[in-house]
Design a protein around this motif. Structure first.
Motif, short mmCIF file in Angstrom:
data_model
loop_
_atom_site.label_atom_id
_atom_site.label_comp_id
_atom_site.label_asym_id
_atom_site.label_seq_id
_atom_site.Cartn_x
_atom_site.Cartn_y
_atom_site.Cartn_z
N TYR A 1 6.01 4.97 -1.99
CA TYR A 1 5.65 3.64 -2.77
C TYR A 1 6.57 2.46 -2.67
O TYR A 1 7.77 2.74 -2.59
CB TYR A 1 5.55 3.94 -4.38
CG TYR A 1 4.67 5.14 -4.80
CD1 TYR A 1 3.53 4.79 -4.78
CD2 TYR A 1 5.05 6.42 -4.95
CE1 TYR A 1 2.52 6.00 -5.15
CE2 TYR A 1 4.42 7.45 -5.30
CZ TYR A 1 2.81 7.44 -5.38
OH TYR A 1 2.12 8.44 -5.83
N HIS B 1 1.73 5.25 0.78
CA HIS B 1 1.38 6.11 2.02
C HIS B 1 1.83 7.37 1.91
O HIS B 1 2.59 7.85 0.73
CB HIS B 1 2.35 5.66 3.19
CG HIS B 1 2.26 4.06 3.57
ND1 HIS B 1 1.10 3.61 4.25
CD2 HIS B 1 3.20 2.91 3.31
CE1 HIS B 1 1.37 2.18 4.09
NE2 HIS B 1 2.46 1.95 3.68
N ASP C 1 -1.68 6.19 -6.45
CA ASP C 1 -1.48 5.56 -7.82
C ASP C 1 -1.41 6.43 -8.77
O ASP C 1 -0.84 6.35 -9.96
CB ASP C 1 -2.20 4.27 -8.03
CG ASP C 1 -1.44 3.09 -7.03
OD1 ASP C 1 -0.73 3.06 -6.63
OD2 ASP C 1 -2.54 2.12 -6.91
N PRO D 1 -4.98 5.57 -1.37
CA PRO D 1 -4.19 4.81 -2.13
C PRO D 1 -4.42 4.96 -3.75
O PRO D 1 -3.57 4.72 -4.42
CB PRO D 1 -4.46 3.42 -1.72
CG PRO D 1 -4.88 3.16 -0.35
CD PRO D 1 -5.93 4.87 -0.48
N ARG E 1 0.90 -1.21 0.13
CA ARG E 1 0.00 -0.07 -0.04
C ARG E 1 0.89 1.08 -0.11
O ARG E 1 1.84 1.31 0.75
CB ARG E 1 -0.91 0.11 1.37
CG ARG E 1 -1.84 1.43 1.41
CD ARG E 1 -2.57 1.12 2.71
NE ARG E 1 -3.26 2.43 3.14
CZ ARG E 1 -4.56 2.59 2.70
NH1 ARG E 1 -5.18 1.46 2.41
NH2 ARG E 1 -5.20 3.63 3.23
N ASP F 1 -0.24 4.96 7.12
CA ASP F 1 -1.45 4.75 7.13
C ASP F 1 -2.59 5.79 7.78
O ASP F 1 -3.58 5.38 8.32
CB ASP F 1 -1.68 3.21 7.50
CG ASP F 1 -1.11 2.19 6.68
OD1 ASP F 1 -1.23 2.41 5.25
OD2 ASP F 1 -0.62 1.20 7.27
N ASP G 1 -9.81 5.62 3.18
CA ASP G 1 -9.03 4.63 3.05
C ASP G 1 -8.83 4.00 1.74
O ASP G 1 -7.67 3.42 1.46
CB ASP G 1 -9.29 3.55 4.25
CG ASP G 1 -9.12 3.97 5.41
OD1 ASP G 1 -8.19 5.03 5.75
OD2 ASP G 1 -9.45 3.21 6.61
#
Length: 317
Positions: A117, A22, A174, A170, A20, A97, A166
């Protein structure tokens, strides 16, 4: 088998990204200066408000304005500060997170968005490997509208998280990574893989190969996808990509196989079939030739099916 439809850049990022991503929103008050020690992985900084300076390990300081993006493609050491003369302190880590709103006031000299990443470092794709250690993308009036939009959306979500954050953050991270890479390649059309992605014939063949790596491709087949004769295509592909078409196909198949070995417990015979090998033996032979280790042992040495990764430690900008 369903054929995926992905362009090459998306496919490369999808195969390299693991875990994941951050991000952290940081408010700075002058004087401030942070030094980011070298670490493997990829990270970014975005100036959401105020001004600052990028302090590279070598070379002159670079002024940063609102909307400027700094991308450390391989975690090269660098500094960020309100002034080139401000002493730099080791960047303080922040919680991963965590999405937390920040209180801004009149004393703020900069608001920054920083992120990291996780990338699979076992076999970096040449598209990623060729990038400069540090990329600076100035905002510029009227330039890179999609990148600016992604920055604004991510900054807004980090400042005021709500239901679904949440999942949103992410996805936005991306998107930001893809927009950063797209912006870099669009501004350097004559360099490396920018020429590959910008060549309609070679890019068409690459897309076909990436869409269906298990197909028993021949150079003639790929040449048809490119709209070129076999010989003309082979010369053009090799000149731009840096290796012959079938050599690239083998490299990509085994790269995908390594990812599949790390991501789950699918039988070797199943993985062999998915990446284009007629038998488990043929796959194991090719894999050991490339990696120097049998696929089963490769999987066991990667820690119970988890992909080897490189990560920049997320630190306050």
């Amino acid at each position: 088998m369903e054929v995926r439809r992905m362009d090459v850049l998306s496919d490369v990022i999808a195969s390299a990204r693991t875990g994941r991503p951050h991000s952290s929103r940081t408010v700075r008050r002058a004087p401030w200066g942070s030094w980011f020690h070298a670490s493997s992985g990829a990270g970014f900084h975005v100036m959401l408000a105020g001004t600052g300076w990028l302090i590279p390990e070598e070379g002159d300081p670079v002024p940063l304005g609102v909307g400027d993006v700094v991308f450390a493609s391989r975690g090269a050491a660098h500094g960020l500060a309100d002034s080139p003369s401000t002493p730099l302190r080791p960047a303080a880590p922040v919680a991963l997170d965590r999405i937390a709103p920040a209180e801004d006031d009149g004393d703020v000299s900069a608001v920054m968005l920083c992120g990291a990443y996780r990338l699979d470092g076992a076999r970096p794709h040449p598209l990623l490997k060729e990038l400069p250690d540090i990329i600076h993308l100035p905002a510029g009036l009227g330039r890179r509208a999609p990148l600016r939009a992604a920055v604004e959306l991510l900054g807004a979500e980090m400042a005021s998280p709500g239901p679904g954050s949440d999942a949103l953050v992410p996805a936005l991270l991306d998107s930001l990574l893809l927009y950063i890479l797209r912006a870099w390649y669009e501004e350097h059309p004559d360099q490396g893989w920018a020429r590959v992605l910008g060549d309609p014939a070679v890019n068409a063949a690459l897309r076909a190969l990436h869409d269906d790596p298990a197909r028993p491709w021949t150079v003639r087949d790929l040449g048809r996808e490119a709209g070129l004769s076999r010989a003309a295509f082979a010369r053009r592909f090799t000149a731009l990509v840096g290796r012959p078409p079938l050599a690239y196909l083998t490299w990509w198949r085994l790269t995908l196989a390594a990812r599949l070995l790390c991501e789950g417990d699918a039988p070797l015979a199943s993985i062999a079939q998915r990446v284009g090998y007629a038998s488990e033996y043929a796959f194991a032979t090719a894999f050991k030739r490339e990696y120097g280790i049998a696929p089963g042992r490769y999987r066991s040495t990667r820690g119970q099916g988890r992909a080897p990764s490189r990560q920049v430690s997320l630190t306050s900008g």
